[in-house]
Design a protein around this motif. Sequence first.
Motif, PDB file in Angstrom:
ATOM      1  N   ALA A 331     131.829  33.640  15.457  1.00 54.06           N
ATOM      2  CA  ALA A 331     132.814  34.697  15.264  1.00 54.06           C
ATOM      3  C   ALA A 331     132.336  36.008  15.871  1.00 54.06           C
ATOM      4  O   ALA A 331     133.146  36.891  16.167  1.00 54.06           O
ATOM      5  N   GLY A 332     131.020  36.178  15.997  1.00 50.71           N
ATOM      6  CA  GLY A 332     130.474  37.432  16.505  1.00 50.71           C
ATOM      7  C   GLY A 332     130.601  38.558  15.501  1.00 50.71           C
ATOM      8  O   GLY A 332     130.560  39.738  15.847  1.00 50.71           O
ATOM      9  N   SER A 333     130.777  38.190  14.225  1.00 48.37           N
ATOM     10  CA  SER A 333     130.963  39.211  13.191  1.00 48.37           C
ATOM     11  C   SER A 333     130.735  38.549  11.841  1.00 48.37           C
ATOM     12  O   SER A 333     130.766  37.329  11.729  1.00 48.37           O
ATOM     13  N   VAL A 334     130.495  39.372  10.794  1.00 48.34           N
ATOM     14  CA  VAL A 334     130.378  38.780   9.470  1.00 48.34           C
ATOM     15  C   VAL A 334     131.679  38.943   8.691  1.00 48.34           C
ATOM     16  O   VAL A 334     131.735  38.646   7.509  1.00 48.34           O
ATOM     17  N   ASP A 335     132.707  39.447   9.359  1.00 48.32           N
ATOM     18  CA  ASP A 335     133.992  39.621   8.702  1.00 48.32           C
ATOM     19  C   ASP A 335     134.475  38.292   8.100  1.00 48.32           C
ATOM     20  O   ASP A 335     134.398  37.244   8.738  1.00 48.32           O
ATOM     21  N   ARG A 336     134.989  38.374   6.878  1.00 51.36           N
ATOM     22  CA  ARG A 336     135.305  37.150   6.141  1.00 51.36           C
ATOM     23  C   ARG A 336     136.302  36.268   6.901  1.00 51.36           C
ATOM     24  O   ARG A 336     136.085  35.065   7.070  1.00 51.36           O
ATOM     25  N   MET A 337     137.394  36.845   7.376  1.00 49.91           N
ATOM     26  CA  MET A 337     138.424  36.012   8.013  1.00 49.91           C
ATOM     27  C   MET A 337     137.932  35.483   9.355  1.00 49.91           C
ATOM     28  O   MET A 337     138.199  34.343   9.724  1.00 49.91           O
ATOM     29  N   ALA A 338     137.194  36.314  10.083  1.00 46.46           N
ATOM     30  CA  ALA A 338     136.687  35.865  11.388  1.00 46.46           C
ATOM     31  C   ALA A 338     135.746  34.674  11.201  1.00 46.46           C
ATOM     32  O   ALA A 338     135.839  33.667  11.928  1.00 46.46           O
ATOM     33  N   VAL A 339     134.870  34.772  10.212  1.00 38.82           N
ATOM     34  CA  VAL A 339     133.925  33.674   9.975  1.00 38.82           C
ATOM     35  C   VAL A 339     134.674  32.433   9.482  1.00 38.82           C
ATOM     36  O   VAL A 339     134.395  31.310   9.927  1.00 38.82           O
ATOM     37  N   THR A 340     135.636  32.638   8.588  1.00 34.44           N
ATOM     38  CA  THR A 340     136.398  31.495   8.080  1.00 34.44           C
ATOM     39  C   THR A 340     137.078  30.760   9.222  1.00 34.44           C
ATOM     40  O   THR A 340     137.034  29.531   9.315  1.00 34.44           O
ATOM     41  N   GLU A 341     137.712  31.546  10.134  1.00 31.82           N
ATOM     42  CA  GLU A 341     138.417  30.905  11.249  1.00 31.82           C
ATOM     43  C   GLU A 341     137.439  30.198  12.189  1.00 31.82           C
ATOM     44  O   GLU A 341     137.730  29.113  12.700  1.00 31.82           O
ATOM     45  N   ALA A 342     136.271  30.798  12.381  1.00 28.09           N
ATOM     46  CA  ALA A 342     135.258  30.144  13.227  1.00 28.09           C
ATOM     47  C   ALA A 342     134.831  28.821  12.597  1.00 28.09           C
ATOM     48  O   ALA A 342     134.701  27.794  13.273  1.00 28.09           O
ATOM     49  N   LEU A 343     134.628  28.831  11.265  1.00 31.03           N
ATOM     50  CA  LEU A 343     134.208  27.606  10.587  1.00 31.03           C
ATOM     51  C   LEU A 343     135.315  26.558  10.626  1.00 31.03           C
ATOM     52  O   LEU A 343     135.051  25.357  10.653  1.00 31.03           O
ATOM     53  N   GLU A 344     136.578  27.036  10.631  1.00 33.47           N
ATOM     54  CA  GLU A 344     137.702  26.104  10.664  1.00 33.47           C
ATOM     55  C   GLU A 344     137.897  25.486  12.035  1.00 33.47           C
ATOM     56  O   GLU A 344     138.709  24.580  12.207  1.00 33.47           O
ATOM     57  N   SER A 345     137.160  25.986  13.022  1.00 37.98           N
ATOM     58  CA  SER A 345     137.293  25.385  14.354  1.00 37.98           C
ATOM     59  C   SER A 345     136.481  24.086  14.435  1.00 37.98           C
ATOM     60  O   SER A 345     136.342  23.511  15.509  1.00 37.98           O
ATOM     61  N   GLY A 346     135.937  23.629  13.295  1.00 40.30           N
ATOM     62  CA  GLY A 346     135.224  22.352  13.286  1.00 40.30           C
ATOM     63  C   GLY A 346     133.765  22.484  13.642  1.00 40.30           C
ATOM     64  O   GLY A 346     133.238  21.747  14.467  1.00 40.30           O
ATOM     65  N   ILE A 347     133.114  23.437  13.032  1.00 42.22           N
ATOM     66  CA  ILE A 347     131.691  23.663  13.309  1.00 42.22           C
ATOM     67  C   ILE A 347     130.870  22.529  12.705  1.00 42.22           C
ATOM     68  O   ILE A 347     131.199  22.023  11.625  1.00 42.22           O
ATOM     69  N   SER A 348     129.834  22.128  13.403  1.00 40.61           N
ATOM     70  CA  SER A 348     128.955  21.131  12.813  1.00 40.61           C
ATOM     71  C   SER A 348     127.524  21.613  12.943  1.00 40.61           C
ATOM     72  O   SER A 348     127.206  22.461  13.781  1.00 40.61           O
ATOM     73  N   TYR A 349     126.675  21.088  12.073  1.00 39.84           N
ATOM     74  CA  TYR A 349     125.278  21.502  12.066  1.00 39.84           C
ATOM     75  C   TYR A 349     124.409  20.268  11.931  1.00 39.84           C
ATOM     76  O   TYR A 349     124.680  19.394  11.093  1.00 39.84           O
ATOM     77  N   GLN A 350     123.395  20.169  12.789  1.00 36.70           N
ATOM     78  CA  GLN A 350     122.481  19.045  12.692  1.00 36.70           C
ATOM     79  C   GLN A 350     121.211  19.517  12.030  1.00 36.70           C
ATOM     80  O   GLN A 350     120.516  20.381  12.558  1.00 36.70           O
ATOM     81  N   GLY A 351     120.933  18.962  10.860  1.00 35.57           N
ATOM     82  CA  GLY A 351     119.760  19.400  10.121  1.00 35.57           C
ATOM     83  C   GLY A 351     119.006  18.226   9.556  1.00 35.57           C
ATOM     84  O   GLY A 351     119.249  17.079   9.934  1.00 35.57           O
ATOM     85  N   PRO A 352     118.111  18.514   8.609  1.00 36.34           N
ATOM     86  CA  PRO A 352     117.304  17.453   8.009  1.00 36.34           C
ATOM     87  C   PRO A 352     118.149  16.379   7.329  1.00 36.34           C
ATOM     88  O   PRO A 352     117.715  15.230   7.234  1.00 36.34           O
ATOM     89  N   ALA A 353     119.338  16.735   6.852  1.00 31.34           N
ATOM     90  CA  ALA A 353     120.186  15.752   6.185  1.00 31.34           C
ATOM     91  C   ALA A 353     121.157  15.099   7.155  1.00 31.34           C
ATOM     92  O   ALA A 353     122.156  14.532   6.749  1.00 31.34           O
ATOM     93  N   GLY A 354     120.883  15.207   8.451  1.00 28.60           N
ATOM     94  CA  GLY A 354     121.790  14.620   9.428  1.00 28.60           C
ATOM     95  C   GLY A 354     122.851  15.628   9.839  1.00 28.60           C
ATOM     96  O   GLY A 354     122.663  16.833   9.718  1.00 28.60           O
ATOM     97  N   THR A 355     123.984  15.116  10.331  1.00 35.99           N
ATOM     98  CA  THR A 355     125.024  16.001  10.823  1.00 35.99           C
ATOM     99  C   THR A 355     126.011  16.328   9.722  1.00 35.99           C
ATOM    100  O   THR A 355     126.511  15.436   9.035  1.00 35.99           O
ATOM    101  N   THR A 356     126.267  17.606   9.539  1.00 34.99           N
ATOM    102  CA  THR A 356     127.278  18.041   8.587  1.00 34.99           C
ATOM    103  C   THR A 356     128.397  18.706   9.372  1.00 34.99           C
ATOM    104  O   THR A 356     128.162  19.661  10.106  1.00 34.99           O
ATOM    105  N   VAL A 357     129.606  18.164   9.261  1.00 36.98           N
ATOM    106  CA  VAL A 357     130.741  18.696   9.994  1.00 36.98           C
ATOM    107  C   VAL A 357     131.717  19.316   8.996  1.00 36.98           C
ATOM    108  O   VAL A 357     132.107  18.669   8.015  1.00 36.98           O
ATOM    109  N   VAL A 358     132.096  20.573   9.248  1.00 37.35           N
ATOM    110  CA  VAL A 358     133.055  21.220   8.349  1.00 37.35           C
ATOM    111  C   VAL A 358     134.439  20.662   8.622  1.00 37.35           C
ATOM    112  O   VAL A 358     134.889  20.628   9.772  1.00 37.35           O
TER     113      VAL A 358
END
Lengths: 413, 288
Positions: A331-358
């Motif tokens: 999102a390039g910002s910590v603004d609540r709606m901007a971050v929410t919309e960025a996360l809603e674009s299907g962000i995924s994270y690969q970590g110790p527990a494997g892949t977590t997809v929002v």
Amino acid sequence: MQFDRRSLLRTSAIAMGAVAAPAIIHRGAWAQEDVIKVVGIHDASGGLDIYGQPMIATLGFAVEELNAAGGLLGKQVELINYDPQSNIQLYTQFATQAATRDRAAVVHGGITSASREAMRPILKRFQTLYFYNTQYEGGVCDRNIFCLGSGPAQNVTKLVPYVMNKWGKKVYVLAADYNYGQITAKWVKKYVTEGDGEVLADEYFPLDVTDFGPTIRKIQAAKPDIVMSLLVGGAHVSFYRQWAAAGMNKEIPLASTTFGGGNENKLLSPEEGDGIHAAFAYFQELDTPANKAFLERFHAKLGDKAPYLGAELAMMTYHGFNIWAEGVKKAGSVDRMAVTEALESGISYQGPAGTTVVDPKTHHATLDVHIAEVKDQAFEVLESYAQQPPADTQAVCDLSANPNENKQYVVGI
Amino acid sequence: MDLALIVLLQIVTSIAMLALISLGLAVIFGMMRVINLAHGEFLMLGAYAAILATGHGVNLWVSMLLVAPVSVAIVGVVVERLIIRRLYGRMIDTMLATWGLSLALIGLVTMILGNTNTGFSAPLGSIAIGGFRMSGYELFLILFTAVLLAVVFVVFRFTRLGLIARGTMQNPDMAAALGIAPSTVYAVTFAVGAALSGLAGALIAPLAGVVPTMGTAYIAKAFITVITGGAAILAGTISASGLLGAVNTLGSFLATPVLGEVALLAAAIVLLRLLPRGITGRFLKGSL
């Protein structure tokens, strides 16, 4: 004492200065605020501290890692931890404080579903983004919250058929007496019935109950093939102790959706805990390169103070923070709606527990689920299921169609 | 048949637990008319004493049966000297003072040892009864409570110490005239009550888990048992825990554990409405 005009003026000037000082000083501090504030609210004491302590450790570790790598958007992240002491009232108080006084960019926290439901409306009202990283009963449909732990359609749906296949069809359910236990017991019933099994009885225990004597006798009389434990917190650990003391752990096998989340396997002796089956999105014993690398960094940093991470809760807190950070970067910002919309674009994270997809529609997560058995105070992973969608909440919740929805759906049996 | 036996055993276990946690309170209340609201914290201190002792390598039985009662007895003596003895005959004031003490003890232990659940496993393994299994430790608790009650009875009824204690409680002035220092007798009695509480706390620790606030879970039950029992220490404790323990267990078996607790409270309310001075206020009058 003499009270003339001059002394009155002098006194009142000093008094006014004293009253105004905090505001002036505070404003000074505010102007140079170049940190991003993140609030963590987890029980560091009381009956729920068995869950809270490891979650606090991984959240702190995640923030330190991020700061060491240069922070977020060029700023450092400041983590403020509150200890609600296993007391719901303090949860609401600290949530309010996080939103109004700290103006946190995001709140990570809540362990029991009761604490989540206490904080969720407050953080929504104050428009503060909220991450709940614990496995829970599913069904929360609210655009201000991201629930990244596993739900019944991810863990119960795997665990129940697995143990029924292994041990038999008659199940006796013991559950904590609040929304988590009540709702998850319904899910257990659903999956047991679907597997042509039978729930012989379900019993609910307030979180401070420690005497399970009558229940253990009732279970012996009912003669189930499986005891399913949805028990929560430090007091309920005495069930496993009393169960083993009665010699029942050799007679009737136990499966649980909660055992291990609070490192119960470390609290119990090997004789008491061995053989209990659990299903979670993460176990510290996972044999993957990502997990091993993580544990190495974690132990190098915390040394002897590094807690055992057990099952899911602590690790999804780590994933949760990193997913939020990914959202902020996108999102390039910590603004609540901007971050929410960025996360809603299907962000995924690969970590110790494997892949977590929002999952954009439900704000829940697609993740890997594992079934494991307690062996010598550790978990031995028996089966793994890659990328399980949060089907329980997906069946009832669609935030892209109804962004203003704000409720928790309960499974109907 | 097995089921009947196991229900019976469970009832006896509940009765023994109630008697065990109430006995220390009953001694202090029955003998001295002091309502000790810090009773729950005496249980808690006993449990922590046992845990700390086993943590330092002391044998489990020694720490439960010796270290716990002795250390809580010492706490009892200090409390009696500093607080209780200034307030004899002022029931409300003692209640307030011991309540304050209870909060202070919870705070102190939380500060020193942390507000965290700890515990240790019950020894003695399990015993098969027909098709059922039961923990050997629970059977031990039943037997131990019976022995403990018998010892308390013998000490108060047949020894010179017991005679002096009972005499002093009935008429302190007369006892003083006969050359006995009532204040020493009070201190000893309070210490005995505290020791019994500490012992009980250590004995329930393996079953219940230990946390600084654990006393609050037991104080209400102990009080209800003592008040329902009435003035006589042993007869009151035994009759009240027998009745309430049976009601509690049957309620738990027939319905849920929560309703079992409700049944216990309801039975106590009805009893106190019918027998305001407790069971031994009407029956078994004058017994110990």
